[in-house]
Structures are given as structure tokens and as C-alpha cells.
Design a protein around this motif. Structure first.
Motif, PDB file in Angstrom:
ATOM      1  N   GLU A 193      32.720  13.902  43.351  1.00  0.00           N
ATOM      2  CA  GLU A 193      31.576  14.741  42.973  1.00  0.00           C
ATOM      3  C   GLU A 193      30.227  14.126  43.281  1.00  0.00           C
ATOM      4  O   GLU A 193      29.195  14.737  43.086  1.00  0.00           O
ATOM      5  CB  GLU A 193      31.669  15.170  41.503  1.00  0.00           C
TER       6      GLU A 193
ATOM      7  N   TRP B  82      27.345  12.327  45.900  1.00  0.00           N
ATOM      8  CA  TRP B  82      26.770  12.595  47.236  1.00  0.00           C
ATOM      9  C   TRP B  82      26.723  14.085  47.566  1.00  0.00           C
ATOM     10  O   TRP B  82      27.003  14.493  48.687  1.00  0.00           O
ATOM     11  CB  TRP B  82      27.562  11.861  48.333  1.00  0.00           C
ATOM     12  N   GLY B  83      26.415  14.893  46.570  1.00  0.00           N
ATOM     13  CA  GLY B  83      26.342  16.329  46.832  1.00  0.00           C
ATOM     14  C   GLY B  83      27.689  17.002  46.921  1.00  0.00           C
ATOM     15  O   GLY B  83      27.782  18.201  47.162  1.00  0.00           O
TER      16      GLY B  83
ATOM     17  N   GLN C 265      28.528  20.341  45.234  1.00  0.00           N
ATOM     18  CA  GLN C 265      28.186  21.633  45.849  1.00  0.00           C
ATOM     19  C   GLN C 265      29.296  22.110  46.777  1.00  0.00           C
ATOM     20  O   GLN C 265      29.635  23.285  46.798  1.00  0.00           O
ATOM     21  CB  GLN C 265      26.880  21.526  46.639  1.00  0.00           C
TER      22      GLN C 265
ATOM     23  N   ASP D  69      23.198  26.329  44.957  1.00  0.00           N
ATOM     24  CA  ASP D  69      24.532  26.902  45.156  1.00  0.00           C
ATOM     25  C   ASP D  69      24.507  28.246  45.870  1.00  0.00           C
ATOM     26  O   ASP D  69      25.550  28.754  46.257  1.00  0.00           O
ATOM     27  CB  ASP D  69      25.242  27.075  43.802  1.00  0.00           C
TER      28      ASP D  69
ATOM     29  N   GLU E  58      22.680  24.938  50.684  1.00  0.00           N
ATOM     30  CA  GLU E  58      22.183  23.902  49.785  1.00  0.00           C
ATOM     31  C   GLU E  58      20.703  23.616  49.976  1.00  0.00           C
ATOM     32  O   GLU E  58      20.297  22.520  50.323  1.00  0.00           O
ATOM     33  CB  GLU E  58      23.000  22.608  49.940  1.00  0.00           C
TER      34      GLU E  58
ATOM     35  N   ARG F  93      21.153  16.293  56.210  1.00  0.00           N
ATOM     36  CA  ARG F  93      20.915  16.335  54.783  1.00  0.00           C
ATOM     37  C   ARG F  93      19.446  16.121  54.390  1.00  0.00           C
ATOM     38  O   ARG F  93      19.102  15.172  53.690  1.00  0.00           O
ATOM     39  CB  ARG F  93      21.805  15.312  54.071  1.00  0.00           C
TER      40      ARG F  93
ATOM     41  N   ARG G 159      16.198  16.346  52.271  1.00  0.00           N
ATOM     42  CA  ARG G 159      16.127  16.307  50.816  1.00  0.00           C
ATOM     43  C   ARG G 159      14.767  16.650  50.255  1.00  0.00           C
ATOM     44  O   ARG G 159      14.659  17.161  49.154  1.00  0.00           O
ATOM     45  CB  ARG G 159      16.484  14.891  50.348  1.00  0.00           C
TER      46      ARG G 159
ATOM     47  N   ARG H 177      20.214   3.409  43.536  1.00  0.00           N
ATOM     48  CA  ARG H 177      20.053   4.796  44.002  1.00  0.00           C
ATOM     49  C   ARG H 177      18.728   5.400  43.563  1.00  0.00           C
ATOM     50  O   ARG H 177      18.654   6.231  42.649  1.00  0.00           O
ATOM     51  CB  ARG H 177      21.220   5.695  43.594  1.00  0.00           C
TER      52      ARG H 177
END
Lengths: 385, 322
Positions: free
Chosen positions: A265, A267-268, A271, B112, B135, B177, B179, B269
Motif C-alpha cells: 500500500e 508508494w501510491g 490507489q 481516485d 491520480e 509520477r 507530484r 521520506r
């Protein structure tokens, strides 16, 4: 401030005309799964196919902004059906195939004269040989090989310093292949074999695992971890907590290496999981992920090259600029020596991700993902030279 | 948070504020941690809806908007009392948003649902929904208020949306990706970070053409772990601080040469950031280590770690009393 919007842009983006069409066939041989003891986890009817369908949706959403259209044809062949005839028909329509079928079928399809210059994705066959001596220039692999899975597991064990391993192997051919992969990898990472045995019990483990398993595991020398090779997930689930010594189980139960699992779940991935659940009404599994990754890899290459030509796409995918965001924390790419998709391998239980390989400290001069599976010198593949 | 530039303009025009607060959303605790800038301690922990992520204040700081992603709503909170005043319709799974310079319309990325939702915060209604890529996450608006950007993580694009017509006028590809996005240098540039691509792409806004691509390299950190996410600019627009995710560093980028000048160690992170009102300090949310790193902007050194809730994500500044 006003932005200048050139008519060229308007023409390109607002237009409804499709600039490019890419059709893909998902080709499946319906091999019935072997009977297993537990009724808890039936193999889904749409395993793999649902992943390809999600890949279609993801690509189509992106494509609508670029004038790229994608279609997916689905061909299912029964166990005794003629998959080559179906493959010929599919290749006459489109050079792009995602194959969910045993290794022998995959090789036969790849060898068809009609498949020359085609781009075939292996989304279900874990045989390491397909990435080595049995590789084909027109086949890319999005499912990890058994060697990659085994290396991921052994890195995980080695980094815990759980070095002494006993091994129980199931009776089926896949179990033996998986056991061999784990043994080879254990030797590679200098872990020690402390005994092995083949599971040949006919017993119904749901009733008497408590009697059978202690006796069966009593003969092993002391070990840190009990490995179980049981690809069909038949008996392995009954081993944990029934062993003679109190030891964790890994391999096909307990802590398992996986291309994908519902427990991923970070690292994205949440989704991706929820998009898949909305589509299929069940969690995403490894073969779903492999089919999704195959279609998404194609889509990514189409997006970046603006081409639907299989040779152009193949060369872009195998090149240094290709990267696929695969929701596993690192960009995925293809190994140019055998067409295998590089990918992190999570080590999972039924409830959580324990760790993700490559583990810290397992270094590689090029890409640390290449510490999993066949690195360039390990692969006997020459079709990509 | 993404509108800090607008917020700055307001603040800079006023007498210097004393103190102030940094508000941090804790994604896995369903709370906000409020950090007092003078004491560098958490003074309040405020419950929110489920999975709070994006956070931004109204221009007069009388309301704070919070994306409660798993509650499928944007909450409007009184920052004095911490009470939820009301919920706004937001579309499903709101992750990040941007407040239009009109101080009235929120542009929300529905992760979503592959849509961008425009909400009128006064009438509390949805004005428009725009189909974007898969996304959607990063949201930016130019100072003129004429263009909104939505970046979509799986489609790998920045979608340029005309705020008057609610139509997409351009789509520009970026690395994998994307962001976060910001208009900078008087709306002449758009910066977009790409987490998996490991880059920040700079577009000229007139032509929507790529002007530069910024890459990062930290000794001892694997390139795959360098994942640019949030970024913030100094008020003069000359320096950008770029959070690099699991590389556990913030890069200091010269915004004129597009070269990285320095890397600052943070917690694990690192996601998003907010400046103190005087811009002397920068606060970073560190998702995995569950803390906030305070960076001294002048010396570019980390000063302190402040423990907050689980998986801190968004950050926004609230000035103290003047």
C-alpha cells in the motif's frame, strides 16, 4: 497574465480525431488449477485478465489527452484447445500479445512465423529458463522469474542473519522448480542448508496438521527458518505453528516473495489497489499485476514515442530512457539482455509487507534491482544481442 | 500550502509578525499537529476527518481548509478553536488543492476519480468537474488566476486548465509520477516535480515548452531513492527548496541557473514544506519518521526535529498576532 494558446495546440488537443490506435490481445490458456486442501482462496476466474483490463483503462485515460486510442481483445483457449490457431488470428489483427499461458505455449507462440517482429509479453510463466537459454527476442517478461523471487527472499533472510534453512518441497513439478530456485539462491547468498524433505502426505491437513507436521519436521537439524515450496498453496498454510521447533515459515507461506499482493500500500499503491478493486471486486494478484504492467509498459512507450510500431516500441522499452511507475517505490525498466522487467519484490505475509528487496546493502554496479534474478553475466540469453 | 506565494505577498505588506504556527496534517493519525514557531514545540493536536493531506488557509487566516481524503470531503476549520465549521463537497478522495487568488474557489485534485473539482467555498457547491489523467495530485494556480494546473501521477502530465471556461487547454508530458506544481517568477515559469522520474521540469508558461530539467545526485544515496515531491521558493524567487522523499534530503536549487547548490539532511521520506512568516526557517514533513525538520534558511542547516503524528504530509503556515 494571459497565456498564448496556439492554434496548433488547440487542434491537437481539442480535436476528436484519433492520431494513433493500439490494439492488444490478452491470450490465455485456461489450465484448471490443481486441487488444494483449503477452500479459502479460490483462483479467480479473471486472474490476469482483470489486470490487462485495468491497464487498458489506465492507458485510455492518458491516451485521451494525446489522441491515442487503445483496445483490448480477450481470447481464452480451453485446456485442450489449439492456442496456436488463436494466436495466429490475434497476430493477424495486432502484433501485441499479453500471454497468460504455460511456458510451452509461450515458446510455441513466439516461434510462429506470424510472430516475427511481434511484441509478446509473458505475464504468467515464472520459469527462469525463459529469461536465459529459452529466451526469445520477441518476448518480454513482466512477471518475475522464480530466480528473482528466490533472491528477494534470500536477501531478506540474509539481512536478518537467519542463515540456517530447512526446506519442505511439495510433490508437483512447480514445487520442485521453486525449491531448486530457493536452493540456488541460498547458495548464492551463502545461507546454509540444514535438511530437506518432500511433502508426500495424503492427509487432510485441516484435521490433523498438529499430528503430522511435528513428526515431519523433527528430522531437520536446527535451523532458523523453515522454507516451504508449494506453488499451488496447497499444504504450506498448515505448516506454521505446527513445526517441531518454533521456527518461522517462509517461501509459499508465512513470509512470501511476491510480484504483487493486496498488502502493498505504500508508494501510491493504495490507489492502484482501489482502482483494481473497483474494476474486479477482488484484490489484485501477481498475474494481474504482470498483465497490467505489460499493457502499461506498452502505453508508456506509446506516450513517449508517439508510435505504434512494435520495433520502435521494443527498442524504446529496452533502452535507457524507459521507466514505468509501478507503485513499488522504484522505477521499473527492462533488462536489455533478456527482456525481464526489473522490479522490487516485496516480502509479504497475509497482513503486511515485511520488507522490500533489494535489501539495503546488496549492491550492484549498475542497478540494485539487478541483484534479483539473472544479471547480465548469469543469463545465457543471446537473442537480445 | 501551494499558495504560500500569495500568502507571502499579504504578509510582506504588513508589519512583521511575531511567532506564528506551522500546521501539519498527520495522514495516519487523522489529526493536525500545530507547531509554535517560537518554542518549536507542538502546542495543539486537533482531530480531523480521515486521512488529512492537503492543507491551506484562507487569505485572512480565519479559516483553514483540510483535504480529509478518506472522508471524501474538504473540512473547513476555525483555526482559533480547532472546531470544524462545516464540510465542503469535494468529490471523492480529495488529496491536494489550491485556493484561487479570488480567495473563494478551491480547485481540488480527486485522486481516485481522475477529476479536478472546483468548489465555491461561499455557496458550498461544486461549480465544475474536469476530467484529467489518472491520480491527479499536484495543484497550482497562477497569480493572475487564469490558469490552474493539475498534475496526474499515472498519466504523467501537467494539465493546463483555463479557469474561465474550465476547459483543458494543453497537456504537457513530464517524467514519471508528477507530484507537485508551482507557478513562479511572476507566472513566467511553471515547475513540476516528478517523484519516480527523479526530476523537476521547468516550463515556460507562454509557450508551455520545457525550459529546463533539474536532476539530483546525492553521494551515498541510490538514484532510485531520490524522489522529488514538494517544493517551496524563497520570496525573491531565486532559491527553491525541493523535498526528495526517501532520499531524506531537501535540495537547495538556484532557480536562475537550475543548479543544485546544496543538500540538507531531514527526517525520513520528506514530503512537503512551509516557511515561518519571516522566512528564516523552513519546516519539512517527514512521513516515515513521523517528525518535522526545522531548517535554518540562511545557514541551510537542520536545526531541530519535532515529533508530530503518524505520517505527517501537508504543511501550512499561520502567522502570529501582529
Amino acid at each position: 497574465m494571459r497565456l498564448a494558446i496556439s492554434s496548433v495546440l488547440l487542434g491537437l488537443w481539442a480535436g476528436s480525431a484519433t492520431a494513433l490506435d493500439l490494439g492488444v490481445t490478452w491470450l490465455h490458456r485456461a489450465v484448471p488449477p490443481p486441487p488444494v486442501l483449503s477452500n479459502l482462496d479460490p483462483v479467480p476466474e479473471d486472474l490476469g485478465r482483470a489486470g490487462a483490463e485495468l491497464g487498458l483503462r489506465d492507458n485510455a485515460t492518458t491516451g485521451q489527452f494525446l489522441g491515442h486510442a487503445y483496445t483490448l481483445a480477450e481470447s481464452e483457449v480451453p485446456e485442450d484447445g489449439d492456442i496456436l490457431a488463436v494466436a495466429r488470428d490475434a497476430l493477424a489483427q495486432s502484433p501485441f500479445l499479453i500471454v497468460d499461458a504455460p511456458a510451452a505455449d509461450l515458446l510455441a507462440i513466439a516461434g510462429l512465423p506470424e510472430a516475427e517482429g511481434a511484441l509478446i509479453f509473458n505475464a504468467s510463466a515464472p520459469e527462469t529458463a525463459l529469461r536465459s537459454g529459452d529466451c526469445r527476442a520477441n518476448v518480454l517478461h513482466t512477471l518475475p522469474s522464480r530466480a528473482m523471487l528466490a533472491d528477494a527472499l534470500m536477501q531478506g533472510l540474509a539481512s536478518k542473519r537467519w542463515t540456517d534453512l530447512a526446506l519442505v518441497t511439495g510433490p508437483r513439478a512447480g514445487d520442485h522448480a521453486w525449491a531448486e530456485a530457493m536452493k540456488a539462491s541460498a547458495a548464492k547468498f551463502r545461507l546454509r542448508a540444514r535438511g530437506e524433505a518432500v511433502w508426500d502426505e495424503e492427509a487432510d491437513m485441516r484435521r490433523n496438521a498438529a499430528q503430522e507436521v511435528p513428526l515431519f519436521t523433527q528430522g531437520f537439524r536446527d535451523h532458523d527458518v523453515l522454507l516451504v515450496a508449494d506453488e499451488a498453496h496447497d499444504f504450506a498454510r498448515y505448516i506454521a505453528y505446527n513445526t517441531w521447533l518454533p521456527r518461522p515459515v517462509a517461501g509459499s507461506a508465512g513470509m512470501m516473495p511476491a510480484a504483487w499482493s493486496r498488502v502493498v500500500e505504500q508508494w501510491g499503491a493504495a490507489q492502484l489497489q482501489s482502482r483494481f478493486e473497483d474494476l474486479a471486486g477482488r484484490p489484485m494478484q501477481d498475474r494481474d499485476y504482470a498483465a497490467w504492467a505489460a499493457f502499461r509498459a506498452l502505453g508508456e512507450a506509446v506516450t513517449r514515442t508517439g508510435s505504434a510500431d512494435p520495433a520502435t516500441l521494443r527498442s524504446y522499452m529496452l533502452g535507457p530512457d524507459f521507466e514505468l511507475a509501478g507503485f513499488k517505490g522504484s522505477p521499473l525498466s527492462f533488462r536489455p539482455w533478456n527482456g525481464q522487467l526489473r522490479q522490487p519484490i516485496p516480502l509479504v505475509t497475509d497482513q503486511a509487507v515485511v520488507a522490500v528487496a533489494p535489501m539495503e546493502g546488496f549492491l550492484h554496479q549498475g542497478n540494485e534491482l539487478d541483484t534479483l534474478g539473472l544479471d547480465r553475466p548469469d543469463s545465457a540469453c543471446t537473442a537480445f544481442d | 500550502m501551494t499558495r504560500c506565494l500569495t500568502a507571502l505577498c499579504l504578509i510582506l505588506g504588513l508589519p512583521a509578525f511575531a511567532g506564528g504556527e506551522i500546521w501539519v496534517t498527520n495522514e495516519k493519525d487523522d489529526t493536525i499537529s500545530v507547531i509554535d514557531i517560537d518554542s518549536l514545540e507542538v502546542t495543539r493536536t486537533i482531530p480531523t476527518g480521515e486521512r488529512p493531506r492537503g492543507i491551506t488557509f484562507s487569505h485572512d487566516y480565519s479559516r483553514v481548509y483540510i483535504c480529509a481524503s478518506d472522508s471524501d470531503t474538504v473540512q473547513v476549520m476555525d483555526p482559533e478553536t480547532g472546531e470544524i465549521l462545516h464540510d465542503l463537497p469535494s468529490g471523492e478522495d480529495p488529496e491536494q488543492f489550491v485556493l484561487h487568488p479570488d480567495d473563494r474557489h478551491l480547485w481540488i485534485a480527486n485522486e481516485d476519480d481522475a477529476v479536478t473539482t472546483v468548489v465555491d467555498t461561499e455557496s458550498r457547491t461544486v461549480i465544475a468537474q474536469i476530467n484529467v489523467g489518472i491520480e491527479p495530485e499536484g495543484m497550482a494556480v497562477n497569480e493572475a488566476g487564469s490558469i490552474v494546473i493539475t498534475t496526474s501521477e499515472t498519466t504523467n502530465m501537467a494539465h493546463w486548465i483555463d479557469t474561465a471556461t474550465h476547459e483543458i487547454i494543453a497537456n504537457t508530458l513530464v517524467d514519471s509520477r508528477p507530484r507537485h506544481a508551482e507557478f513562479v517568477k511572476d507566472d513566467t515559469e511553471l515547475w513540476v516535480s516528478s517523484e519516480i522520474g527523479g526530476t523537476v521540469t521547468v516550463f515556460g508558461t507562454e509557450s508551455q515548452e520545457e525550459r529546463a530539467k533539474i536532476t539530483f545526485e546525492i553521494q551515498g544515496v541510490h538514484p532510485d531513492r531520490i524522489q522529488p515531491v514538494g517544493f517551496e521558493f524563497t520570496p525573491d524567487g531565486k532559491t527553491a527548496f525541493v523535498a526528495l522523499g526517501p532520499a531524506n534530503h531537501v535540495a537547495v536549487v538556484n532557480a536562475e541557473t537550475y543548479e543544485v547548490e546544496e543538500y540538507i539532511l531531514t527526517g525520513r521520506r520528506v514530503w512537503h514544506m512551509a516557511f515561518s512568516p519571516d522566512h528564516a526557517q523552513l519546516f519539512t514533513t517527514n512521513g516515515v519518521s513521523g517528525d518535522v525538520t526545522v531548517i535554518d534558511v540562511a545557514s541551510r542547516k537542520p536545526l531541530k526535529s519535532i515529533k508530530v503524528g503518524r505520517f505527517p504530509w501537508g504543511a501550512a503556515m499561520r502567522p502570529g498576532a501582529s
